[in-house]
Design a protein around this motif. Structure first.
Motif, PDB file in Angstrom:
ATOM      1  N   MET A   1       0.858  -1.180   0.000  1.00 43.47           N
ATOM      2  CA  MET A   1       0.000   0.000   0.000  1.00 43.47           C
ATOM      3  C   MET A   1       0.900   1.238   0.000  1.00 43.47           C
ATOM      4  O   MET A   1       1.855   1.319   0.748  1.00 43.47           O
ATOM      5  CB  MET A   1      -0.906  -0.015   1.235  1.00 43.47           C
ATOM      6  CG  MET A   1      -1.932   1.070   1.211  1.00 43.47           C
ATOM      7  SD  MET A   1      -3.049   1.213   2.639  1.00 43.47           S
ATOM      8  CE  MET A   1      -3.354  -0.404   3.185  1.00 43.47           C
ATOM      9  N   SER A   2       0.554   2.198  -0.823  1.00 44.44           N
ATOM     10  CA  SER A   2       1.384   3.398  -0.923  1.00 44.44           C
ATOM     11  C   SER A   2       1.204   4.296   0.298  1.00 44.44           C
ATOM     12  O   SER A   2       0.212   4.201   1.027  1.00 44.44           O
ATOM     13  CB  SER A   2       1.030   4.180  -2.190  1.00 44.44           C
ATOM     14  OG  SER A   2      -0.190   4.870  -2.016  1.00 44.44           O
ATOM     15  N   VAL A   3       2.174   5.152   0.490  1.00 43.61           N
ATOM     16  CA  VAL A   3       2.125   6.089   1.622  1.00 43.61           C
ATOM     17  C   VAL A   3       0.906   6.998   1.497  1.00 43.61           C
ATOM     18  O   VAL A   3       0.233   7.294   2.490  1.00 43.61           O
ATOM     19  CB  VAL A   3       3.433   6.915   1.684  1.00 43.61           C
ATOM     20  CG1 VAL A   3       3.341   7.996   2.738  1.00 43.61           C
ATOM     21  CG2 VAL A   3       4.615   6.011   1.940  1.00 43.61           C
ATOM     22  N   LYS A   4       0.592   7.404   0.279  1.00 49.50           N
ATOM     23  CA  LYS A   4      -0.559   8.282   0.051  1.00 49.50           C
ATOM     24  C   LYS A   4      -1.858   7.587   0.480  1.00 49.50           C
ATOM     25  O   LYS A   4      -2.684   8.185   1.170  1.00 49.50           O
ATOM     26  CB  LYS A   4      -0.630   8.669  -1.427  1.00 49.50           C
ATOM     27  CG  LYS A   4      -1.822   9.519  -1.764  1.00 49.50           C
ATOM     28  CD  LYS A   4      -1.888   9.824  -3.251  1.00 49.50           C
ATOM     29  CE  LYS A   4      -3.154  10.586  -3.578  1.00 49.50           C
ATOM     30  NZ  LYS A   4      -3.335  10.776  -5.004  1.00 49.50           N
ATOM     31  N   ILE A   5      -2.027   6.335   0.087  1.00 48.35           N
ATOM     32  CA  ILE A   5      -3.246   5.592   0.439  1.00 48.35           C
ATOM     33  C   ILE A   5      -3.311   5.378   1.952  1.00 48.35           C
ATOM     34  O   ILE A   5      -4.378   5.499   2.560  1.00 48.35           O
ATOM     35  CB  ILE A   5      -3.300   4.239  -0.311  1.00 48.35           C
ATOM     36  CG1 ILE A   5      -3.378   4.463  -1.829  1.00 48.35           C
ATOM     37  CG2 ILE A   5      -4.469   3.397   0.164  1.00 48.35           C
ATOM     38  CD1 ILE A   5      -4.628   5.189  -2.298  1.00 48.35           C
ATOM     39  N   GLU A   6      -2.172   5.078   2.569  1.00 43.29           N
ATOM     40  CA  GLU A   6      -2.143   4.912   4.030  1.00 43.29           C
ATOM     41  C   GLU A   6      -2.538   6.207   4.734  1.00 43.29           C
ATOM     42  O   GLU A   6      -3.280   6.184   5.720  1.00 43.29           O
ATOM     43  CB  GLU A   6      -0.758   4.472   4.489  1.00 43.29           C
ATOM     44  CG  GLU A   6      -0.458   3.030   4.173  1.00 43.29           C
ATOM     45  CD  GLU A   6       0.906   2.592   4.663  1.00 43.29           C
ATOM     46  OE1 GLU A   6       1.467   3.244   5.569  1.00 43.29           O
ATOM     47  OE2 GLU A   6       1.412   1.584   4.138  1.00 43.29           O
ATOM     48  N   ARG A   7      -2.051   7.341   4.230  1.00 41.34           N
ATOM     49  CA  ARG A   7      -2.390   8.635   4.826  1.00 41.34           C
ATOM     50  C   ARG A   7      -3.882   8.919   4.673  1.00 41.34           C
ATOM     51  O   ARG A   7      -4.552   9.358   5.618  1.00 41.34           O
ATOM     52  CB  ARG A   7      -1.573   9.754   4.173  1.00 41.34           C
ATOM     53  CG  ARG A   7      -1.868  11.128   4.770  1.00 41.34           C
ATOM     54  CD  ARG A   7      -1.115  12.242   4.048  1.00 41.34           C
ATOM     55  NE  ARG A   7      -1.272  12.242   2.616  1.00 41.34           N
ATOM     56  CZ  ARG A   7      -2.349  12.708   1.962  1.00 41.34           C
ATOM     57  NH1 ARG A   7      -3.366  13.202   2.637  1.00 41.34           N
ATOM     58  NH2 ARG A   7      -2.414  12.668   0.654  1.00 41.34           N
ATOM     59  N   ILE A   8      -4.410   8.643   3.484  1.00 43.16           N
ATOM     60  CA  ILE A   8      -5.842   8.868   3.248  1.00 43.16           C
ATOM     61  C   ILE A   8      -6.666   7.961   4.163  1.00 43.16           C
ATOM     62  O   ILE A   8      -7.653   8.406   4.765  1.00 43.16           O
ATOM     63  CB  ILE A   8      -6.194   8.649   1.761  1.00 43.16           C
ATOM     64  CG1 ILE A   8      -5.569   9.761   0.916  1.00 43.16           C
ATOM     65  CG2 ILE A   8      -7.704   8.604   1.563  1.00 43.16           C
ATOM     66  CD1 ILE A   8      -5.637   9.534  -0.574  1.00 43.16           C
ATOM     67  N   SER A   9      -6.262   6.701   4.294  1.00 42.67           N
ATOM     68  CA  SER A   9      -6.976   5.765   5.172  1.00 42.67           C
ATOM     69  C   SER A   9      -6.988   6.277   6.605  1.00 42.67           C
ATOM     70  O   SER A   9      -8.021   6.251   7.286  1.00 42.67           O
ATOM     71  CB  SER A   9      -6.310   4.382   5.121  1.00 42.67           C
ATOM     72  OG  SER A   9      -6.426   3.821   3.838  1.00 42.67           O
TER      73      SER A   9
END
Length: 116
Positions: A1-9
Motif C-alpha cells: 500500500m502506498s504512503v498516500k493511500i495509508e495517509r488517506i486511510s
C-alpha cells in the motif's frame, strides 16, 4: 500500500471518529469506535473497521451504520480534500473481543495454577 493511500486511510478513520462522536444525532453512533480503515488504491471504497461497547445489538449497530453511511460520506467529503470520496463499508472488528477472550483464558489458567 502506498504512503498516500495509508495517509488517506488514516485521515478517513480520524475524521469519521470525530464526526460520529461530535456530530451524529444517533446516540448509537457515539458509542462506535473506529479501529481502522483501509481505502482501496482507486479510492472507490473505504473499509471502515469498528467496535461497539453499548447496549444495542451488533445487528442494530450495523444497520444504523449502513443507514448513516451516505450522511457520513457527505460530511467526510467536506473535510477531506479528495476528488472522489470513497464509499463507506463498515465491518465489525472482533479482534478486541478476541483479545479479551484470550486474556480471560490466560487469567483463568493462572488462577487454576495458584489453587494447585
Amino acid at each position: 500500500m502506498s504512503v498516500k493511500i495509508e495517509r488517506i486511510s488514516s485521515d478517513v478513520a480520524r475524521e469519521l471518529s470525530s464526526i460520529m462522536l461530535l456530530e451524529a444525532k444517533d446516540e448509537t453512533l457515539k458509542h462506535v469506535t473506529i479501529t481502522g480503515c483501509v481505502v482501496t488504491s482507486d479510492l472507490g471504497l473505504a473499509r471502515v473497521y469498528y467496535t461497539y461497547m453499548g447496549e444495542e445489538s451488533l445487528e442494530a449497530v450495523a444497520e444504523n451504520l449502513e443507514v448513516a453511511a451516505p450522511y457520513l460520506r457527505t460530511v467526510l467529503a467536506s473535510r477531506i480534500e479528495l476528488r472522489h470520496t470513497p464509499e463507506l463499508k463498515f465491518i465489525y472488528d472482533d479482534s478486541v473481543e478476541y483479545g479479551q477472550n484470550i486474556e480471560r483464558i490466560i487469567n483463568k489458567i493462572h488462577e487454576e495454577e495458584k489453587e494447585d
